[in-house]
Structure formats: structure tokens, C-alpha cells
Write a protein that holds these residues in place. Structure first.
Motif, PDB file in Angstrom:
ATOM      1  N   GLY A 237       0.822  -1.202   0.000  1.00 12.13           N
ATOM      2  CA  GLY A 237       0.000   0.000   0.000  1.00 12.13           C
ATOM      3  C   GLY A 237       0.854   1.250   0.000  1.00 12.13           C
ATOM      4  N   ASP A 238       0.185   2.366   0.055  1.00 17.36           N
ATOM      5  CA  ASP A 238       0.855   3.665   0.046  1.00 17.36           C
ATOM      6  C   ASP A 238       0.123   4.584   1.015  1.00 17.36           C
ATOM      7  OD1 ASP A 238       2.193   5.996  -0.475  1.00 17.36           O
ATOM      8  OD2 ASP A 238       1.493   6.227  -2.539  1.00 17.36           O
ATOM      9  N   ASP A 239       0.763   4.906   2.131  1.00 17.44           N
ATOM     10  CA  ASP A 239       0.129   5.782   3.116  1.00 17.44           C
ATOM     11  C   ASP A 239      -0.241   7.132   2.514  1.00 17.44           C
ATOM     12  OD1 ASP A 239       3.100   5.851   3.131  1.00 17.44           O
ATOM     13  OD2 ASP A 239       2.807   7.579   4.436  1.00 17.44           O
ATOM     14  N   ASP A 240       0.469   7.549   1.459  1.00 21.32           N
ATOM     15  CA  ASP A 240       0.172   8.834   0.822  1.00 21.32           C
ATOM     16  C   ASP A 240      -1.110   8.794  -0.002  1.00 21.32           C
ATOM     17  OD1 ASP A 240       2.397  10.109   1.858  1.00 21.32           O
ATOM     18  OD2 ASP A 240       3.678   9.577   0.173  1.00 21.32           O
ATOM     19  N   GLN A 241      -1.697   7.603  -0.168  1.00 19.69           N
ATOM     20  CA  GLN A 241      -2.936   7.492  -0.933  1.00 19.69           C
ATOM     21  C   GLN A 241      -4.107   7.039  -0.068  1.00 19.69           C
ATOM     22  OE1 GLN A 241      -2.629   6.064  -5.151  1.00 19.69           O
ATOM     23  NE2 GLN A 241      -0.559   5.448  -4.543  1.00 19.69           N
ATOM     24  N   SER A 242      -4.019   7.258   1.230  1.00 19.41           N
ATOM     25  CA  SER A 242      -5.119   6.923   2.139  1.00 19.41           C
ATOM     26  C   SER A 242      -6.126   8.072   2.133  1.00 19.41           C
ATOM     27  CB  SER A 242      -4.578   6.686   3.553  1.00 19.41           C
ATOM     28  OG  SER A 242      -5.638   6.371   4.432  1.00 19.41           O
ATOM     29  N   GLY A 248     -13.914   5.091   7.484  1.00 16.97           N
ATOM     30  CA  GLY A 248     -13.257   4.486   8.640  1.00 16.97           C
ATOM     31  C   GLY A 248     -11.829   4.067   8.391  1.00 16.97           C
ATOM     32  N   ALA A 249     -11.304   4.302   7.150  1.00 21.48           N
ATOM     33  CA  ALA A 249      -9.905   3.956   6.871  1.00 21.48           C
ATOM     34  C   ALA A 249      -8.994   4.803   7.746  1.00 21.48           C
ATOM     35  CB  ALA A 249      -9.591   4.191   5.393  1.00 21.48           C
ATOM     36  N   ARG A 250      -7.954   4.170   8.292  1.00 18.94           N
ATOM     37  CA  ARG A 250      -7.065   4.878   9.212  1.00 18.94           C
ATOM     38  C   ARG A 250      -5.619   4.681   8.781  1.00 18.94           C
ATOM     39  NH1 ARG A 250      -9.320   3.286  15.139  1.00 18.94           N
ATOM     40  NH2 ARG A 250      -7.334   4.277  15.689  1.00 18.94           N
ATOM     41  N   PRO A 251      -4.999   5.704   8.181  1.00 16.05           N
ATOM     42  CA  PRO A 251      -3.622   5.558   7.698  1.00 16.05           C
ATOM     43  C   PRO A 251      -2.632   5.241   8.798  1.00 16.05           C
ATOM     44  CG  PRO A 251      -4.312   7.868   7.668  1.00 16.05           C
ATOM     45  CD  PRO A 251      -5.537   7.047   7.929  1.00 16.05           C
ATOM     46  N   GLU A 252      -2.979   5.611  10.046  1.00 19.78           N
ATOM     47  CA  GLU A 252      -2.045   5.330  11.144  1.00 19.78           C
ATOM     48  C   GLU A 252      -1.870   3.824  11.379  1.00 19.78           C
ATOM     49  OE1 GLU A 252      -5.997   6.655  13.142  1.00 19.78           O
ATOM     50  OE2 GLU A 252      -4.786   7.152  11.380  1.00 19.78           O
ATOM     51  N   ILE A 253      -2.816   3.013  10.894  1.00 24.72           N
ATOM     52  CA  ILE A 253      -2.651   1.557  11.018  1.00 24.72           C
ATOM     53  C   ILE A 253      -1.420   1.125  10.243  1.00 24.72           C
ATOM     54  CG2 ILE A 253      -3.658  -0.684  10.432  1.00 24.72           C
ATOM     55  CD1 ILE A 253      -6.419   0.529  10.965  1.00 24.72           C
ATOM     56  N   MET A 254      -1.265   1.651   9.044  1.00 27.46           N
ATOM     57  CA  MET A 254      -0.087   1.319   8.243  1.00 27.46           C
ATOM     58  C   MET A 254       1.165   1.959   8.835  1.00 27.46           C
ATOM     59  SD  MET A 254       0.379   1.562   4.122  1.00 27.46           S
ATOM     60  CE  MET A 254       1.624   0.522   3.329  1.00 27.46           C
ATOM     61  N   LEU A 255       1.024   3.188   9.320  1.00 28.28           N
ATOM     62  CA  LEU A 255       2.168   3.882   9.897  1.00 28.28           C
ATOM     63  C   LEU A 255       2.695   3.177  11.146  1.00 28.28           C
ATOM     64  CD1 LEU A 255       0.898   7.564   9.482  1.00 28.28           C
ATOM     65  CD2 LEU A 255       2.734   6.470   8.186  1.00 28.28           C
ATOM     66  N   ASN A 256       1.796   2.482  11.864  1.00 25.68           N
ATOM     67  CA  ASN A 256       2.190   1.801  13.104  1.00 25.68           C
ATOM     68  C   ASN A 256       2.432   0.303  12.902  1.00 25.68           C
ATOM     69  OD1 ASN A 256       2.009   4.159  14.648  1.00 25.68           O
ATOM     70  ND2 ASN A 256      -0.190   3.875  14.998  1.00 25.68           N
ATOM     71  N   PHE A 257       2.416  -0.142  11.660  1.00 27.28           N
ATOM     72  CA  PHE A 257       2.555  -1.568  11.382  1.00 27.28           C
ATOM     73  C   PHE A 257       3.859  -2.135  11.941  1.00 27.28           C
ATOM     74  CE2 PHE A 257       3.368  -5.269   8.594  1.00 27.28           C
ATOM     75  CZ  PHE A 257       2.152  -5.928   8.736  1.00 27.28           C
ATOM     76  N   GLU A 258       4.926  -1.355  11.858  1.00 26.74           N
ATOM     77  CA  GLU A 258       6.220  -1.821  12.362  1.00 26.74           C
ATOM     78  C   GLU A 258       6.231  -1.975  13.878  1.00 26.74           C
ATOM     79  OE1 GLU A 258       9.736  -0.079   9.776  1.00 26.74           O
ATOM     80  OE2 GLU A 258       8.124   1.408   9.905  1.00 26.74           O
ATOM     81  N   LYS A 259       5.363  -1.222  14.571  1.00 33.00           N
ATOM     82  CA  LYS A 259       5.272  -1.379  16.026  1.00 33.00           C
ATOM     83  C   LYS A 259       4.507  -2.653  16.383  1.00 33.00           C
ATOM     84  CE  LYS A 259       5.305   3.627  16.840  1.00 33.00           C
ATOM     85  NZ  LYS A 259       4.526   4.797  17.339  1.00 33.00           N
ATOM     86  N   ASP A 260       3.501  -2.970  15.570  1.00 32.57           N
ATOM     87  CA  ASP A 260       2.708  -4.170  15.840  1.00 32.57           C
ATOM     88  C   ASP A 260       3.463  -5.441  15.472  1.00 32.57           C
ATOM     89  OD1 ASP A 260       0.623  -2.565  16.695  1.00 32.57           O
ATOM     90  OD2 ASP A 260      -0.351  -2.503  14.738  1.00 32.57           O
ATOM     91  N   PHE A 261       4.362  -5.355  14.474  1.00 30.70           N
ATOM     92  CA  PHE A 261       5.159  -6.499  14.042  1.00 30.70           C
ATOM     93  C   PHE A 261       6.626  -6.070  14.071  1.00 30.70           C
ATOM     94  CE2 PHE A 261       1.004  -7.018  12.135  1.00 30.70           C
ATOM     95  CZ  PHE A 261       0.716  -8.362  12.338  1.00 30.70           C
TER      96      PHE A 261
END
Length: 666
Positions: A237-242, A248-261
Motif C-alpha cells: 500500500g501507500d500511506d500517501d494514498q489513504s 473508517g480507513a485509518r492511515p495510522e494503522i499502516m504507519l504503526n505496522f512496524e510497532k505491531d510487528f
């Protein structure tokens, strides 16, 4: 096409989580399909253990077809599907649901209509209100939110909560589910039945997700549960295209993906194969101003062909004429109509351009349902005033406007199908203040009989007080009244060139019929036509030629965007619109609209920052638009001074002129 180094790195990732940041035109679909092939042929993964998740059925079908083509036509039991399709399969196995349990759209609409019949709400446009309520219901479910913690925007919060609870209860009683329920029920099932969750975890050993930036909280919770314990989750994906915050789409989910994994591998697809270099560079100048994003540099493979064309026009008529002229010129050069697109921030902006395209017989296709301004309830109110002035005695016309603005006339006094005004006056003979109001109404209606359409609408708005009524109406319902006032502005402007009501009504009928024919034609035939779309609906598409129109403050960014997060999503929308263009990008903005000064969008200003492309000694003619002034260009910079911007801030902004990006014309 051969894979580049970054694409190859993503495709050949072995086990564990991976995040692929895929810029516009970087070949993300190719990466996903090649990875599925690699998993099967090189990693020894059974095809049935691979799940590819998309956000639309069309995207899933395209992904499947491209994979089959890549495998030389060999069919494999890889699962391609949307979130809803995948999780409905879970529910079918668990609860024996069938397609008959899925509520149809018209059923949902009717259910809400029945629920609100006994509610303290009187929407002027019931269909619009029902859609708004259903959208909010979906938002609450997708956010995994307790309804008691949600504050509504479509109506009073207490009313919405009551509607929501009744909707949920009636759905359960009928054993019906909507698309959001497919996710909610699966989440509840996985939470309560670990054995069922384990069975699905065993089935899908590798999960690939396309357009991950569009994911909402509930979808993410489900995917995280499904990916355990191996966490072979591959997101692209591309956070710049959220740009789907309203869903209900939340770009911070992708931004925080590295914290979750914590053990996630990251690859950046930084090569744009779609757009020529000037477009890629200009888009980069815009998006880098967002703070909540992954820092990245996109480079183009295609060389620079033409600069981004940025122009200012006096008003909408000049802008539309330029769009028509450019489209005809491109078509004469051999570019098919379907290779061109005109992009708007909202679907209400297109009416004037539609009229021009019909006038010049330029075929078009509407990606969105373009609303007909003449069918809006505000327009119907204005028409009712005029119809009464022309002699109508229909009760329906009187009921529409007798209390707009409020004259405190009881609906019971309008009991007959035809209204006799002298009888109405007689009914209030003991109330002189009411007779005074009704006499003023009669005088106003008489005045309308002597006016041309433009003047009549102006009189209804300001002489009768309809604008003030709309402002109070919006305030009471916690709506943004500016949208309604802008609609009136457009309606009044549409009547400007007509001398009589008959001429104007004839135009309205002709426009409505032509719009109906065009809609039917594009539904029944695959015709060549210029795409007309909102920025939202342009996502995922590409065109040789793109026009972004009305690039002004309050339009893009929209006047409703007040918070920093809202502005960032607006900027991402503008970025998406820019990167739809392959060869030529035109960005147009206005000096004024409906007699009011307009200010160039800040996003346009952000394009003018390419210091390396400045050509010493370049000059641009002095231009004035709204409260902004483009001063003479020196060897290094173009200075734009805004004396008035949102929140009345006063500031000077200096942008560097990118000679290879910019061409300004009157």
C-alpha cells in the motif's frame, strides 16, 4: 517487464511479516501476483494456503486474471477476494448463512425509512438522510465502537443512537446481515471460538493484502487474528494514498505496522512507471508537506515531456471553455476521449462543465452519480415560489415554502388540494399580525411575476429571506450551511442568461433529459467518453491527460477540513488526483466564483518549490486573484502574498518557481 531490485526483494520475501510501500504506478499488482507464483514454485507453499485480499470485487477479479495469465492459464486454488467475501465464507461454514441472509440495499433503505417514521426528524431529502444514517452505522461498526460513545453528524446523537439500536435489533430478528456485520460477526466468532479461528489460521498460511492504507480497525483486527501464529502477512500500500477516512480507513494503522510487528521487513517501490517526470516531481512537492507519513522519494522512469500546466481563470465559464478547448485539441491530435479525465473535489462541481460538453457534443462518462442540481430540495423550494408567482394554486407548492422563512402558517389551514389565497387570509381575519405576514407574502409573489429568473432567485434569497432560513435550518440540524448557500449560488448562476421563466424551465428540462440519456447510454453501451470523476473515485485509475479544476481554497482543501488530520487527507486526495496523469497534467484555479473572490489552493503553491529547476531571469506577468497577488518573478523566486487565509491568519509565503513544472497564463 522484468522486476526491478526492490520488486524482486518483495516478491522473494520468505517468512514473517513484510510491508511494501508502493508509490503510484510502481507495479504493486505485478509484485503481488509474482509473489504468489514465487510462493508456489519456489517456497513450496500449497496454493490453497494462500489468501489475497482486496477492497473491491473488480480488483480481486483483475488480480486473479493476471495471476492465471502469469501461470500460463493454469488454474490454482489460490483464494482471491474482498474482506467481505472472505469473512462471509467463514460465516457460511459457522452459521449456515446463504446469500438470502444478506440484506439488499433497497431493504436497508426501507428499514431505515420505517424506523424514522416515528422519530422526531423531518429531513427535506429523505433519501439523502437515509444514506447518511446508513453510512454512519457502517462507520460505527467498522470502528468497533460502543454506540454510547459515538456522536452523530447526520442528526441529533440521541436520535441516531435510537435508530442504530432499532436497526440492529430488527436485523437480528430477521436473521439478516449487512456487509459490516460480516466482519463484526466473524470477529465475535473468532474471539469466542478459538477452535474455529485455529482452523482458518491453518487453512491460510500466507496472507497478502492489497491497498492496505485503506484498511479500517475491524478489518485489521481480523487480519491480525487470522495471520497468527506464523504472521506470514504481506501488506502492499501507500500511506500517501489513504483517502477514505469517511469510511473508517485509518492511515495510522499502516504507519504503526512496524510497532505491531517488530520483525517486519520493509521494501519501498520508489520507481513510477506511469507518469512522466514533471508530474512525479510536482506531486512529490505537494505530498512531502504532510507530517504523518513515511518519508520517501519517488523517481520517474519516463523522461520529462511537458511541464505541469497551472492556469488561473476569471471565473468558471472561462475555466470550462479552456477545458473544452483543450479536450477538442487533444482529440484532434488523435488522443481518444477515454484517455482523458476531468477531476473534481466533489461531485457537485460538474454541472456547468456537463452543460458545455453536451453543447459541444463531447461524449463523457461519469464515474460518480452526478447529482442533478435541479432536483435538489432547495431548488424545488425556489421553483415552488416561482410556480406560485406564475399562478399555481397547488397545495404541494404552498406547503413547500409558506414557512420558508417561517410565517407561522399552520399546515391545517392548507387542507384543500388547491389553495385559495383569499380564503387563507379570511381564516386569519382575527389575527392582524398573521394577515400582515400573508400580505407581505402576496406582495413578494407579485414582485416575482415581474422579474427575470436571475433577479427572481436573488429576490427570494435576500428580499424574502430564504438565505437566512437556510442558515437557521443548517444551524438547528448541526449541518454546514455553506454547502446549501453554494448550491443556491450555482442555481442562480445557471439562470443568468435566460430572459424568461419559460426559457429557463425549458433549459432545465432539456438538461435533465440529456443527463438521463447520457446515464442510460453509458450504462448500456461501451462508448468512448471523457471521464468525469471525483478525486475519490479516480483512485486506482490512470489517464493520458488529466484536468484538475477549481484548485482553490475552500474547494481543495474543502472548507469542512478544519483539523490538521483533515488537511493531510485533503492533500493526499490532491496527490492521488495528480498521479492519475501519465503524460499531461493541467491544474486550473479561479479568481472568483459567483461574484466572490477565490484564493489559489495551498496545494498549487506547494508545487512551486523545485529550486533546482529555476531558470535565472524568468519573468511572469503580474497577476491578481482574490486576496492573493502573484508578483513579478525574480531570478530565484515567485512571491505570493495572501492577506486573507482560513482563520484570518496574515502571512507572506514565498515559493520558488519551478520552471519545468509551471506555466501561468491569464
Amino acid at each position: 517487464m522484468e522486476l526491478n531490485k526492490s520488486q524482486l526483494q518483495a516478491v522473494c520475501h520468505d517468512k514473517g511479516p513484510m510491508m511494501v510501500l508502493a508509490g503510484p504506478g510502481s507495479g504493486k499488482t505485478m509484485v503481488i501476483t509474482h509473489r504468489v507464483k514465487w510462493l508456489i514454485e519456489h517456497a513450496g507453499v500449497h496454493p490453497a494456503g494462500i489468501l489475497v485480499v482486496t477492497f473491491t470485487k473488480a480488483a480481486a477479479d483483475e488480480m486473479r486474471q493476471r495471476f492465471v495469465s502469469l501461470m500460463d492459464g493454469r488454474t490454482m486454488p489460490v483464494s482471491f477476494g474482498t474482506f467481505h467475501a472472505i469473512f462471509f465464507s467463514v460465516l457460511k461454514h459457522a452459521y449456515n448463512y446463504t446469500a438470502s441472509n444478506i440484506i439488499r440495499e433497497e431493504q436497508k433503505q426501507q428499514l431505515i425509512r420505517e424506523i424514522i417514521e416515528d422519530m422526531p426528524v423531518e429531513p427535506d431529502n429523505v433519501s439523502e438522510f437515509v444514506n447518511d444514517v446508513l453510512s454512519e452505522i457502517g462507520l460505527v461498526k467498522g470502528s468497533v465502537m460502543d454506540i454510547e460513545h459515538y456522536y452523530a453528524t447526520s442528526c441529533a446523537t440521541s436520535v441516531f443512537r435510537d435508530i442504530y439500536k432499532q436497526y440492529v435489533q430488527r436485523m437480528e430478528n430477521s436473521r439478516l446481515i449487512d456487509f459490516e456485520d460480516m466482519l463484526v460477526y466473524t470477529w465475535e466468532l473468532f474471539t469466542q471460538r478459538k477452535d474455529i479461528l485455529a482452523a482458518w489460521q491453518h487453512k491460510f498460511q500466507y496472507i497478502l493484502i492489497d491497498e492496505f492504507q485503506d484498511i479500517n480497525l475491524l478489518q485489521y483486527k481480523l487480519i491480525r487474528m487470522l495471520a497468527l501464529p506464523q504472521n506470514n502477512i504481506f501488506i502492499v500500500g501507500d500511506d500517501d494514498q489513504s483517502i477514505y477516512g469517511f469510511r473508517g480507513a485509518r492511515p495510522e494503522i499502516m504507519l504503526n505496522f512496524e510497532k505491531d510487528f517488530s520483525d517486519v521487513k520493509k521494501v519501498f517501490l520508489s520507481v513510477n512507471y506511469r507518469s512522466q517526470a514533471a508530474i512525479v516531481r510536482g506531486a512529490g512537492c505537494v505530498i512531502k508537506n504532510n507530517k504523518q507519513r513515511f518519508d520517501k522519494q519517488i523517481r520517474a522512469v519516463r523522461p520529462e515531456e511537458e511541464p505541469v500546466d497551472i492556469r488561473v481563470f476569471q471565473g468558471p465559464a472561462d475555466e470550462n471553455a479552456a477545458v473544452i478547448r483543450e479536450i477538442r485539441d487533444y482529440h484532434d491530435q488523435g488522443i481518444p476521449y477515454h484517455a482523458m479525465a476531468v477531476l473534481f473535489r466533489t461531485n457537485t462541481q460538474a454541472r456547468m462543465l456537463l452543460e458545455k460538453m453536451m453543447e459541444y457534443n463531447i461524449p463523457f462518462k461519469m464515474q460518480d452519480a452526478m447529482p442533478n442540481i435541479y432536483q435538489h430540495w432547495v431548488t424545488q423550494d425556489i421553483m415552488a415560489y416561482i410556480q406560485i408567482a406564475l399562478g399555481s394554486t397547488a397545495r404541494s407548492h404552498y406547503l413547500r415554502i409558506i414557512n420558508r422563512p417561517n410565517r407561522y402558517v399552520s399546515r391545517q389551514m392548507l387542507g384543500e388540494r388547491q389553495v385559495a389565497f383569499d380564503v387563507l387570509l379570511e381564516q386569519y381575519k382575527d389575527k392582524p399580525w398573521m394577515q400582515e405576514r400573508l400580505s407581505k407574502f402576496a406582495y413578494d409573489v407579485h414582485m416575482l411575476t415581474q422579474m427575470q429568473p436571475f433577479a427572481a432567485i436573488n429576490y427570494i434569497r435576500h428580499g424574502i429571506g430564504y438565505d437566512e432560513f437556510l442558515e437557521k435550518y443548517a444551524e438547528e440540524r448541526k449541518m454546514d450551511g455553506q454547502d446549501l448557500i453554494e448550491l443556491l449560488d450555482e442555481l442562480q448562476d445557471s439562470a443568468r442568461n435566460y430572459a424568461t421563466y419559460e426559457e429557463w424551465f425549458g433549459h432545465i428540462e432539456e438538461y435533465t433529459e440529456q443527463l438521463r440519456k447520457q446515464t442510460r447510454k453509458q450504462r448500456e453501451e461501451k462508448t468512448d467518453g471523457v471521464a468525469l470523476a471525483t478525486m475519490h473515485h479516480s483512485k486506482g485509475l490512470e489517464y493520458q491527460i488529466v484536468f484538475i479544476v477549481d484548485a482553490n481554497e475552500t474547494v481543495t482543501p474543502h472548507h469542512k477540513a478544519l483539523l490538521d488530520a483533515d488537511i493531510e487527507e485533503e492533500r493526499r486526495m490532491f496527490y492521488v488526483a495528480m498521479t492519475r496523469a501519465k503524460s499531461r497534467l493541467h491544474i486550473f484555479f479561479l479568481k472568483e466564483r459567483y461574484g466572490r473572490p477565490m484564493v489559489m489552493s495551498r496545494f498549487v503553491g506547494e508545487i512551486l518549490v523545485d529550486r533546482d529547476a529555476v531558470k535565472p531571469g524568468m519573468r511572469v506577468q503580474h497577476q491578481t486573484y482574490g486576496a492573493g497577488v502573484i508578483k513579478e518573478v525574480t531570478d530565484k523566486a515567485i512571491v505570493i502574498r495572501f492577506d486573507k487565509i482560513r482563520q484570518e491568519k496574515k502571512l507572506d509565503i514565498q515559493f520558488c518557481l519551478a520552471n519545468q513544472l509551471l506555466k501561468i497564463q491569464s
